[in-house]
Design a protein around this motif. Structure first.
Motif, PDB file in Angstrom:
ATOM      1  N   TYR A 125     -63.140  37.663   7.298  1.00  0.00           N
ATOM      2  CA  TYR A 125     -61.701  37.568   7.066  1.00  0.00           C
ATOM      3  C   TYR A 125     -60.921  38.086   8.275  1.00  0.00           C
ATOM      4  O   TYR A 125     -59.917  37.491   8.680  1.00  0.00           O
ATOM      5  N   ILE A 126     -61.387  39.159   8.907  1.00  0.00           N
ATOM      6  CA  ILE A 126     -60.729  39.689  10.100  1.00  0.00           C
ATOM      7  C   ILE A 126     -60.784  38.663  11.232  1.00  0.00           C
ATOM      8  O   ILE A 126     -59.795  38.435  11.923  1.00  0.00           O
ATOM      9  N   LYS A 127     -61.939  38.019  11.422  1.00  0.00           N
ATOM     10  CA  LYS A 127     -62.053  36.976  12.454  1.00  0.00           C
ATOM     11  C   LYS A 127     -61.075  35.836  12.184  1.00  0.00           C
ATOM     12  O   LYS A 127     -60.452  35.292  13.100  1.00  0.00           O
ATOM     13  N   HIS A 128     -60.956  35.480  10.909  1.00  0.00           N
ATOM     14  CA  HIS A 128     -60.028  34.419  10.515  1.00  0.00           C
ATOM     15  C   HIS A 128     -58.588  34.810  10.870  1.00  0.00           C
ATOM     16  O   HIS A 128     -57.834  33.999  11.442  1.00  0.00           O
ATOM     17  N   LEU A 129     -58.195  36.035  10.557  1.00  0.00           N
ATOM     18  CA  LEU A 129     -56.832  36.485  10.857  1.00  0.00           C
ATOM     19  C   LEU A 129     -56.584  36.529  12.366  1.00  0.00           C
ATOM     20  O   LEU A 129     -55.509  36.150  12.831  1.00  0.00           O
ATOM     21  N   PRO A 151     -71.229  33.733  -2.023  1.00  0.00           N
ATOM     22  CA  PRO A 151     -72.003  34.780  -2.709  1.00  0.00           C
ATOM     23  C   PRO A 151     -73.489  34.445  -2.723  1.00  0.00           C
ATOM     24  O   PRO A 151     -73.870  33.288  -2.894  1.00  0.00           O
ATOM     25  N   LYS A 152     -74.314  35.488  -2.522  1.00  0.00           N
ATOM     26  CA  LYS A 152     -75.771  35.291  -2.537  1.00  0.00           C
ATOM     27  C   LYS A 152     -76.249  35.125  -3.978  1.00  0.00           C
ATOM     28  O   LYS A 152     -76.899  34.155  -4.312  1.00  0.00           O
ATOM     29  N   ASP A 153     -75.932  36.088  -4.779  1.00  0.00           N
ATOM     30  CA  ASP A 153     -76.278  36.012  -6.200  1.00  0.00           C
ATOM     31  C   ASP A 153     -75.035  35.587  -6.950  1.00  0.00           C
ATOM     32  O   ASP A 153     -73.924  35.625  -6.424  1.00  0.00           O
ATOM     33  N   ARG A 154     -75.199  35.213  -8.141  1.00  0.00           N
ATOM     34  CA  ARG A 154     -74.114  34.711  -8.984  1.00  0.00           C
ATOM     35  C   ARG A 154     -72.890  35.628  -8.933  1.00  0.00           C
ATOM     36  O   ARG A 154     -72.853  36.683  -9.552  1.00  0.00           O
ATOM     37  N   GLY A 155     -71.889  35.227  -8.140  1.00  0.00           N
ATOM     38  CA  GLY A 155     -70.625  35.957  -8.082  1.00  0.00           C
ATOM     39  C   GLY A 155     -70.667  37.255  -7.308  1.00  0.00           C
ATOM     40  O   GLY A 155     -69.693  37.997  -7.314  1.00  0.00           O
ATOM     41  N   GLN A 156     -71.756  37.542  -6.618  1.00  0.00           N
ATOM     42  CA  GLN A 156     -71.873  38.794  -5.874  1.00  0.00           C
ATOM     43  C   GLN A 156     -71.710  38.515  -4.365  1.00  0.00           C
ATOM     44  O   GLN A 156     -72.542  37.866  -3.756  1.00  0.00           O
ATOM     45  N   PRO A 193     -58.757  36.617  -6.736  1.00  0.00           N
ATOM     46  CA  PRO A 193     -60.150  36.175  -6.749  1.00  0.00           C
ATOM     47  C   PRO A 193     -60.279  34.694  -6.380  1.00  0.00           C
ATOM     48  O   PRO A 193     -61.234  34.297  -5.700  1.00  0.00           O
ATOM     49  N   ARG A 194     -59.316  33.886  -6.782  1.00  0.00           N
ATOM     50  CA  ARG A 194     -59.350  32.454  -6.467  1.00  0.00           C
ATOM     51  C   ARG A 194     -59.283  32.241  -4.951  1.00  0.00           C
ATOM     52  O   ARG A 194     -59.966  31.380  -4.412  1.00  0.00           O
ATOM     53  N   ARG A 195     -58.462  33.034  -4.265  1.00  0.00           N
ATOM     54  CA  ARG A 195     -58.347  32.894  -2.806  1.00  0.00           C
ATOM     55  C   ARG A 195     -59.654  33.300  -2.131  1.00  0.00           C
ATOM     56  O   ARG A 195     -60.046  32.677  -1.140  1.00  0.00           O
ATOM     57  N   VAL A 196     -60.339  34.299  -2.668  1.00  0.00           N
ATOM     58  CA  VAL A 196     -61.644  34.693  -2.120  1.00  0.00           C
ATOM     59  C   VAL A 196     -62.605  33.517  -2.222  1.00  0.00           C
ATOM     60  O   VAL A 196     -63.331  33.188  -1.270  1.00  0.00           O
ATOM     61  N   GLN A 197     -62.615  32.844  -3.350  1.00  0.00           N
ATOM     62  CA  GLN A 197     -63.494  31.689  -3.547  1.00  0.00           C
ATOM     63  C   GLN A 197     -63.120  30.552  -2.590  1.00  0.00           C
ATOM     64  O   GLN A 197     -63.995  29.867  -2.041  1.00  0.00           O
ATOM     65  N   GLN A 198     -61.813  30.350  -2.367  1.00  0.00           N
ATOM     66  CA  GLN A 198     -61.378  29.318  -1.423  1.00  0.00           C
ATOM     67  C   GLN A 198     -61.855  29.635  -0.001  1.00  0.00           C
ATOM     68  O   GLN A 198     -62.337  28.750   0.711  1.00  0.00           O
ATOM     69  N   LEU A 199     -61.731  30.907   0.389  1.00  0.00           N
ATOM     70  CA  LEU A 199     -62.189  31.307   1.719  1.00  0.00           C
ATOM     71  C   LEU A 199     -63.692  31.090   1.875  1.00  0.00           C
ATOM     72  O   LEU A 199     -64.164  30.686   2.937  1.00  0.00           O
ATOM     73  N   THR A 238     -63.664  42.728  -6.902  1.00  0.00           N
ATOM     74  CA  THR A 238     -63.682  43.856  -5.965  1.00  0.00           C
ATOM     75  C   THR A 238     -63.347  43.387  -4.554  1.00  0.00           C
ATOM     76  O   THR A 238     -62.546  44.019  -3.847  1.00  0.00           O
ATOM     77  N   VAL A 239     -63.948  42.296  -4.134  1.00  0.00           N
ATOM     78  CA  VAL A 239     -63.659  41.751  -2.803  1.00  0.00           C
ATOM     79  C   VAL A 239     -62.191  41.339  -2.721  1.00  0.00           C
ATOM     80  O   VAL A 239     -61.524  41.579  -1.705  1.00  0.00           O
ATOM     81  N   ALA A 240     -61.659  40.756  -3.773  1.00  0.00           N
ATOM     82  CA  ALA A 240     -60.257  40.341  -3.796  1.00  0.00           C
ATOM     83  C   ALA A 240     -59.338  41.545  -3.643  1.00  0.00           C
ATOM     84  O   ALA A 240     -58.366  41.502  -2.866  1.00  0.00           O
ATOM     85  N   LYS A 241     -59.614  42.628  -4.328  1.00  0.00           N
ATOM     86  CA  LYS A 241     -58.796  43.840  -4.195  1.00  0.00           C
ATOM     87  C   LYS A 241     -58.914  44.410  -2.783  1.00  0.00           C
ATOM     88  O   LYS A 241     -57.922  44.846  -2.201  1.00  0.00           O
ATOM     89  N   LEU A 242     -60.110  44.409  -2.247  1.00  0.00           N
ATOM     90  CA  LEU A 242     -60.334  44.936  -0.910  1.00  0.00           C
ATOM     91  C   LEU A 242     -59.559  44.146   0.146  1.00  0.00           C
ATOM     92  O   LEU A 242     -58.984  44.717   1.081  1.00  0.00           O
ATOM     93  N   LEU A 243     -59.514  42.818  -0.003  1.00  0.00           N
ATOM     94  CA  LEU A 243     -58.825  41.956   0.965  1.00  0.00           C
ATOM     95  C   LEU A 243     -57.368  41.687   0.594  1.00  0.00           C
ATOM     96  O   LEU A 243     -56.684  40.925   1.278  1.00  0.00           O
TER      97      LEU A 243
END
Length: 153
Positions: A46-50, A31-36, A16-22, A7-12
């Motif tokens: 991500y906006i601050k990064h851009l 993620p706080k909980d397993r994958g959440q 999904p791999r790039r989300v994990q790299q970020l 979901t985060v990957a679609k939003l950004l």
């Protein structure tokens, strides 16, 4: 509000791999909980990064290339302005001003030296006219000043 990595990957608009790299790079929170992932902190991170990439603060190759490209463009603009005669170097401007002020200074300092000659056998009005003409001559030379480059043309 937490969401899975997909979901985060679609939003950004990334994988999904790039989300994990970020997350591993510290750009977005892990993620706080397993994958959440917390959606709002991820988007803000991500906006601050851009913004940092745009401002050249990324410290990575893309940011350095952006900074280099900006510097090269600025240099080209300055060189073009100099070739068109719209801009001069500071050193050239200083040399020209120094020469102009020195020439004016020398002309004005000659006025008192010529005063005795002007006074000799002349009326007060004639003396005043001669000295005034000398000052106007110095001012005219100053107003029509040309640099050495302009004189060579």
């Amino acid at each position: 509000m937490a969401a899975p990595v997909d979901t985060v990957a679609k939003l950004l608009d990334m994988t999904p791999r790039r989300v994990q790299q970020l997350a591993n790079e510290g750009i977005i929170p892990k993620p706080k909980d397993r994958g959440q992932y917390e959606i709002l902190p991820c988007v803000v991170g991500y906006i601050k990064h851009l913004r940092g990439l745009i401002d050249g603060e990324g410290g990575d190759l893309v940011a350095e290339k952006t900074r280099l490209t900006r510097a090269q463009a600025e240099k080209a603009e300055i060189e073009a302005a100099m070739l068109k005669g719209e801009q001069v170097s500071l050193a050239d401007a200083e040399r020209s001003w120094s020469a102009m002020v020195l020439a004016f200074r020398n002309k004005i300092l000659n006025v008192p030296l010529c005063a005795p000659m002007a006074v000799l056998n002349k009326s007060e009005e004639e003396t005043q006219r001669i000295l005034t003409d000398m000052v106007y001559e110095a001012l005219a030379e100053l107003s029509g000043w040309k640099t050495d480059d302009e004189n060579a043309e």
